[in-house]
Design an enzyme around this catalytic site. Structure first.
Site, PDB file in Angstrom:
ATOM      1  CE  LYS A  82      -4.098  -2.122   2.001  1.00 52.11           C
ATOM      2  NZ  LYS A  82      -5.147  -2.074   3.018  1.00 52.11           N
ATOM      3  CG  ASP A 125      -8.234   0.137   3.338  1.00 52.90           C
ATOM      4  OD1 ASP A 125      -8.919  -0.743   2.788  1.00 52.90           O
ATOM      5  OD2 ASP A 125      -7.000   0.164   3.283  1.00 52.90           O
TER       6      ASP A 125
END
Ligand code: ATR
Length: 279
Positions: free
Chosen positions: A65, A101
């Site tokens: 990420k 997220d």
């Protein structure tokens, strides 16, 4: 047919291909979505290869990420705040990076679980990548108070200092687990990876206010020890992170396709499948 993928390492246990297959079945979009494993030192090359094969976008999972954040030519505000990217979109202008997220967690808590955050006392456990990814959306939900607690209190304070400007009206603090003594919270969110070491964040007694909600960003077996300990310590309601996983996927799907799937139906189907597999 438009192609998408989740890129990670390891990635073979990822539920994302199944979730997106259910979205495709539901919406009739003409696309396919696969899992692709990239070498740990080869994320950028894996993305460029997929793009070269006609890929239109990708989800990014552990451990890439931060690499995805560095690779993107343009970042959304929420990806900038998180310092991490889980959604890449390939356009003529380059690679756009976003992070879904946090919004996934918020949608699961507020919509699916009817656990409001506005005006509530929220405790975020952990100060690593997972905690950072959800912190700004949590602050944007206007809790009365938000405390970050971490094994390393210095790391908690660093995260607090980096994002203090997002605190708004909330009483926003950070420290170690022992600093929580005497404090009570309505919502306690576990963003540590302690369960991977078969450990639990050591919470002082009284952390769960009457009626409190305990949430673990992990799902399935990995979440159970924290949720069981929370229940024993007084949490009235508990949930694992499967709903967040489906909601962050739904947000990525909406970014790519301009169509929002019925995530509630997909979450219910996935829970049935996981329960069946566990039997
Ligand atoms: P992730 O991307 O999953 O957040 P990370 O950045 O390595 O991974 O962060 C892991 C988090 O879990 C950290 O908050 C870590 O605490 P430290 O910063 O003190 O290391 C926390 N963590 C890991 N193992 C833990 C344990 N056994 N008990 C409590 N916290 C733990």
């Amino acid at each position: 047919m438009d192609r998408y993928a989740v890129i990670g390492n390891p990635v073979e246990h990822s539920k994302s291909p199944r979730i997106h297959a259910l979205f495709v079945r539901q919406t009739g979009q003409d696309m396919r979505y696969d899992a692709r494993c990239a070498p740990r030192d080869g994320f950028a090359a894996a993305v460029q290869a997929f793009r070269g094969e006609g890929g239109r976008g990708a989800n990014v999972t552990v451990p890439f990420k931060l690499d995805a954040c560095a690779l993107a030519d343009a970042l959304s505000t929420r990806a900038q705040a998180a310092g991490a990217v889980n959604t890449l979109t390939f356009t003529d202008e380059g690679i756009a990076g976003d992070n879904t997220d946090g919004v996934g967690l918020l949608r699961d808590l507020i919509v699916n679980l009817a656990c409001p955050l506005a005006g509530q006392r929220v405790l975020l456990l952990g100060a690593g990548g997972a905690a950072r990814g959800v912190l700004v959306p949590l602050l944007d939900a206007r809790p009365a108070k938000l405390v970050i607690a971490n094994r390393s209190s210095a790391r908690a304070r660093e995260l607090h200092a980096a994002l203090a400007a997002h605190g708004g009206q909330a009483a926003f603090r950070a420290g170690g687990f022992a600093d929580l003594a005497g404090d009570a919270f309505d919502v306690v969110i576990n963003a540590t990876s302690a369960s991977l070491e078969h450990a639990l964040p050591p919470l002082p007694q009284g952390v769960f206010a009457p009626g409190a909600f305990a949430y673990d960003l992990m799902y399935g077996e990995a979440a159970q020890a924290f949720l069981a300990a929370s229940r024993a310590a007084g949490a009235a309601r508990c949930a694992d992170g499967l709903g967040m996983l489906v909601e962050q996927a739904a947000e990525s799907f909406a970014i790519w396709r301009g169509v929002r799937p019925d995530s509630g139906a997909v979450l219910a189907e996935l829970r049935r499948e996981l329960a069946g597999a566990a039997r």
